[in-house]
Design a protein around this motif. Structure first.
Motif, short mmCIF file in Angstrom:
data_model
loop_
_atom_site.label_atom_id
_atom_site.label_comp_id
_atom_site.label_asym_id
_atom_site.label_seq_id
_atom_site.Cartn_x
_atom_site.Cartn_y
_atom_site.Cartn_z
N GLY A 491 -18.25 93.08 -0.03
CA GLY A 491 -18.27 94.40 0.58
C GLY A 491 -16.88 94.97 0.79
N ASP A 493 -13.47 97.19 0.64
CA ASP A 493 -13.24 98.61 0.70
C ASP A 493 -11.86 98.91 0.13
OD1 ASP A 493 -11.45 97.80 2.67
OD2 ASP A 493 -12.85 98.21 4.29
N LEU A 575 -15.61 104.70 -1.82
CA LEU A 575 -16.94 104.37 -1.31
C LEU A 575 -17.91 104.13 -2.46
CD1 LEU A 575 -18.54 104.09 1.36
CD2 LEU A 575 -19.22 106.47 1.06
N GLN A 579 -18.57 100.18 -2.68
CA GLN A 579 -19.64 99.90 -1.72
C GLN A 579 -20.98 100.51 -2.12
OE1 GLN A 579 -16.95 101.20 1.62
NE2 GLN A 579 -17.73 99.32 2.58
N LEU A 583 -24.81 100.42 -0.06
CA LEU A 583 -25.43 101.72 0.17
C LEU A 583 -26.84 101.76 -0.43
CD1 LEU A 583 -22.46 104.18 -0.45
CD2 LEU A 583 -23.70 103.89 1.69
N ILE A 591 -21.46 98.85 5.49
CA ILE A 591 -20.61 100.03 5.29
C ILE A 591 -19.75 100.28 6.52
CG2 ILE A 591 -20.61 102.50 4.81
CD1 ILE A 591 -21.56 100.71 2.50
N MET A 652 -18.53 108.63 7.08
CA MET A 652 -19.25 107.39 6.81
C MET A 652 -20.66 107.44 7.42
SD MET A 652 -17.32 105.52 4.90
CE MET A 652 -16.75 107.07 4.19
N VAL A 656 -24.12 106.94 5.40
CA VAL A 656 -25.07 105.93 5.84
C VAL A 656 -26.42 106.58 6.15
CG1 VAL A 656 -25.63 104.38 7.77
CG2 VAL A 656 -23.38 104.26 6.69
N TRP A 715 -16.53 110.88 -4.93
CA TRP A 715 -17.71 110.06 -5.25
C TRP A 715 -18.14 110.30 -6.69
CZ3 TRP A 715 -21.24 106.81 -2.55
CH2 TRP A 715 -22.46 106.60 -3.21
#
Length: 866
Positions: A491, A493, A575, A579, A583, A591, A652, A656, A715
């Motif tokens: 996980g 980052d 992200l 991750q 997600l 996260i 975040m 989430v 993203w």
């Protein structure tokens, strides 16, 4: 197409076949019926069935049933081990495994080519847990080896074997096959030798034989096996590695005194299981030999040219011929369609024949180093140390040797012994103590793990106790890491990515591309590569430049904003890149957990302001100071500088929240880029609507709706895979930036800010990595890693630390000192945090290192299948 001993199960009727702890018994009649029922579940044309080979009745029945149904069977290590899956490699048609605690048959596919008619079983080489290469065994291989083993052991229907070896290991499977072939029974204790009651259960079971690997005998010694008498025991066997002559003599003498026999055996998975054995009558004085070929087989010694060596006492490669020699290896589904390709097995072992006809292994062809003109067999050095009472495993290459040893001896003493035995100087020799040797699930020493540790020790200039695993443990502290872990599986980052990039560069020189997908084991196996240049991710360069831009802009107030906006783009980019897995799994904790390393320093600063003001800035405490509801002047929030932390936290939470919706997760999983672009449309709409529905003036630039679209663009940049997707995003992003910069912007700084983001987006899409001189990378990477610390601390330099100097310094000098000092303070804080984590990780490592050095579950507890 099934094997004869499987078809004949019913003929043994009500004789016991499988006996479990507590004397629960499955008869041959019941076994045959259950195998027939399970065979119906493996419906469909001939294909490949993978079986999670746990040592239990479910896996045994599934193995027999799949063969009876006409399929080829791949025996896969249980999932609670470190095994990789064969699903992607060999594309099985069906699988039998535990799902939610229950054994189930999965029908995976029916469109692959059928395996060759003779293919019966696939096993990993040497019982290892790797999934890259398998041994192809035919029905003849299995039948012939089972009959041969039963023959020289004298197995009959009256025998009962104590089965403690893994089923995915050729030795363990051969115990099952050879007993079923003669109608004998098997006692399966279902635990470790070290489990309380193991010896009692063995005695109560009436077992007539026990098969073990060398490690099994270490455990038997620990539980006091030789202090007990087992009335029914008529022989024991050992294979799967070298058992010291002293221990063989010890058990042979003990069993002889009880009227029983000890069989020292030798084999390889490539020969189904067994190749040679020492007849018990010849064992005394020959404990260091492998004996003679099993019935139906033949052993030869050949030189480097492949010519037979006829003379006795002359070493060469051991070659075996017999009906149990494998069909060949397999590395893909297509390989399963090939027929038998071998008539003999070149074992890779260095051996010689004695005048009495017994063969002896003297080394491993690949376990020889040539150093300073000397050819040195690693096995010979291990034997030399063993004669001094030192249990050690030696690995190395033509540059040097590394001994890993157990016990309380001094490392320098071990090196001196090695020097005496090898004729080498101490400069070529290293030694590292271990509380316990790393072992495979079969009980064999894991030489691959030791080789990796030795290479990493050489790269780091230590004795093998540090390395890449320690680096991961430090960066991911307090999470515990295993050697099978990767950056993504842990996980990771963006902040950890940069920190690990720095550490890996130091350890490996040139860091491999896509290193974040590689396990610690795979990274440890990388060769060190020194180059004058360094290729780093463009996002790391952007991050470093962005934080420098923030510091510069905050000090001089020139119209050069854009650093913070670039950091928001990178937040979304990271992200999606690092991750996405958590997600898509809806794992909110995975996260949000990394945010601790951001929020802890933030709250320390909030506490400092609260102490200085004598008032609590509640808006900042609740991370809503950027909403325009409070003012720093009234001490309701900390200075505006920290809006980024609040907005990042809120960002975040939004991600989430979105991924908590199953429908959204499915959308992203199926069409990640389309989902990202849909989210971008919504984010741009929020950005345009904000001034209309939330008129808070210039403070709107600190709010999440104002910046969220930047994160979504980042993203989308991470998930854009095709040329068309990248072009669409580039055009969309450029259009948005030009609109906000040129049409909506009223200040030159705004124009520069948005035009700069066009360059950021283009770089992320079309220039994923950049090459630069190594010295430049060594400057850029720490800046990138320390970006957060620089951001939150840089203004303390001009506004607190050097404020008394402002009246006496020229403005330019004060500004330069503020800029460089702000960067320096952030770097020092980052280094301090890094050192703290390193210290904490090292402290815990001192407590657990012997248990986790090689990431093996075997090291945490005694070998489970034994």
């Amino acid at each position: 197409m099934s094997l004869s001993f499987i078809a004949d199960l019913a003929k043994w009727r009500d004789r016991p076949a499988l006996v479990f702890c507590g004397q629960r018994t499955v008869t041959y009649r019941e076994l045959g019926e259950r195998v027939a029922r399970q065979a119906l579940a493996f419906r469909g044309p001939r294909g490949l069935v993978t079986i999670e080979a746990e040592l239990c009745e479910h896996a045994i029945i599934a193995y027999l049933a799949a063969l009876q149904a006409g399929h080829a069977v791949a025996m896969q290590a249980p999932r609670n081990g470190s095994a990789g899956s064969w699903v992607d490699v060999f594309a099985p048609d069906q699988a039998f495994r535990r799902i939610d605690g229950r054994w189930r048959t999965e029908h995976l596919r029916q469109d692959g080519r059928a395996p060759h008619d003779e293919l019966a079983v696939m096993l990993s080489t040497s019982g290892s847990t790797g999934c890259g290469k398998a041994v192809r065994l035919s029905r003849e291989n299995i039948s012939a080896n089972a009959a041969s083993i039963a023959g020289y052991l004298g197995l009959t229907a009256e025998d009962r074997g104590c089965h403690i070896l893994p089923l995915h290991y050729s030795y363990g499977l051969s115990v099952l096959n050879s007993h079923l072939a003669v109608g004998a029974s098997l006692y399966i204790p279902g635990g470790s030798i070290l489990d309380p009651g193991f010896l009692d259960g063995l005695a109560e079971s009436g077992s007539t034989n026990l098969a073990g690997v060398p490690y099994s005998y270490e455990l038997l010694e620990k539980v006091g096996f030789r202090e007990r008498r087992f009335a029914n025991l008529r022989f024991m066997t050992v294979a799967g590695g070298r058992l010291s002559p002293e221990v063989i003599r010890l058990y042979s003498d003990h069993l002889t005194a009880q009227g029983a026999d000890f069989f020292a055996m030798y084999g390889q998975t490539e020969a189904t299981a067994r190749i040679a054995y020492v007849p018990p009558a010849l064992l005394a004085g020959n404990e260091d030999r492998i004996g003679v070929a099993i019935p139906g087989g033949r052993l030869l010694i050949e030189n480097e040219s492949g010519a037979p060596i006829e003379g006795d006492g002359v070493p060469g490669e051991l070659v075996y011929r017999g009906p149990n020699v494998m069909m060949g290896y397999a590395t893909s589904r297509d390989d399963l369609c090939r027929g038998a390709e071998l008539k003999e097995l070149r074992t890779g072992d260095l051996a010689m024949r004695h005048a009495d006809g017994l063969f002896q292994i003297v080394g491993r062809m690949k376990r020889i180093s040539k150093i300073a003109g000397l050819r040195i067999a690693h096995d010979g050095l291990e034997a030399a140390l063993e004669r001094r009472g030192i249990a050690a495993a030696v690995v190395g290459d033509d540059a040097g040797l590394h001994a890993f040893f157990a016990g309380g001896r001094d490392a320098e003493e071990i090196r001196r012994f090695l020097a005496q035995a090898s004729g080498l100087t101490l400069a070529h020799l290293k030694a590292t103590p271990l509380a316990e040797m790393p072992r495979l699930a079969t009980g064999k020493i894991d030489y691959n793990a030791l080789n990796m540790a030795a290479r990493q020790a050489a790269a780091n200039g230590d004795d093998g106790n540090g390395g890449i695993e320690d680096l991961f443990a430090q960066v991911f502290y307090p999470k515990r890491v295993k050697r099978s872990d990767s950056f993504l599986s842990l996980g990771g980052d963006s902040l950890r990515f940069v920190q690990l990039s720095i550490g890996l560069e130091k350890a490996l020189g040139q860091v491999p591309d896509a290193w974040e997908t590689l396990s610690i084991t795979e990274l440890s196996a990388q060769e060190r590569r020194e180059t004058g240049t360094r290729r780093i991710g463009t996002d790391l360069l952007i991050r470093a430049l962005a934080i420098l831009l923030v510091v510069l802009h905050h000090e001089v107030l020139w119209p050069i904003p854009g650093g913070s906006a670039a950091m928001v783009v990178l937040a979304g980019f990271s992200l999606a890149r690092f991750q996405m897995g958590p997600l898509l799994a809806g794992d909110a904790r995975a996260i949000l957990r990394p945010l601790v390393q951001i929020l802890v320093p933030y709250y320390m600063i909030v506490a400092a302001y609260a102490a200085a003001w004598g008032e609590v800035p509640w808006a900042s405490v609740f991370l809503v100071g950027n909403f325009g509801l409070a003012l720093p002047e009234t001490h309701d929030m900390v200075p505006y500088l920290y809006w980024f932390i609040e907005a990042y936290w809120q960002m975040m939470l939004v991600f989430v929240g979105l991924f908590a919706i199953p429908q959204f997760r499915r959308f992203v999983s199926a069409k990640p880029f389309a989902a990202g672009m849909a989210l971008l449309v919504a984010a741009l709409a929020a950005r345009l609507a904000l001034p209309l529905v939330w008129p808070i003036g210039n403070r709107q630039i600190f709010t999440l709706p104002w910046i969220f679209y930047l994160a979504v663009i980042g993203w989308c940049a991470a998930v854009a895979e095709t040329t068309r997707q990248r072009l669409l995003l580039m055009l969309s992003g450029t259009g948005a930036f030009l609109f906000f910069g040129l049409y909506e912007g009223v200040w030159i700084g705004t124009k520069i800010k948005y035009l700069l983001q066009i360059a950021v987006l283009a770089a992320l899409l079309y220039l994923p990595r950049v090459s630069m001189p190594r010295w430049a990378a060594q400057f850029i990477l720490p800046l990138s890693a320390a970006g957060f610390h620089i951001y939150i601390l840089h203004r303390f330099v001009p506004e607190l630390l050097i404020l008394p100097l402002q009246p006496i310094l020229p403005p330019a000098a004060f500004s330069l000192l503020s800029i460089f000092g702000g960067v320096a303070v952030g770097l020092v804080a980052w280094l301090g945090q890094r050192q703290l984590l390193k210290t904490l990780a090292a402290w815990r490592a001192r407590e657990t290192r012997p248990l986790r050095l090689f990431g093996s579950a075997v090291l945490r507890s005694p070998l489970r299948p034994l």
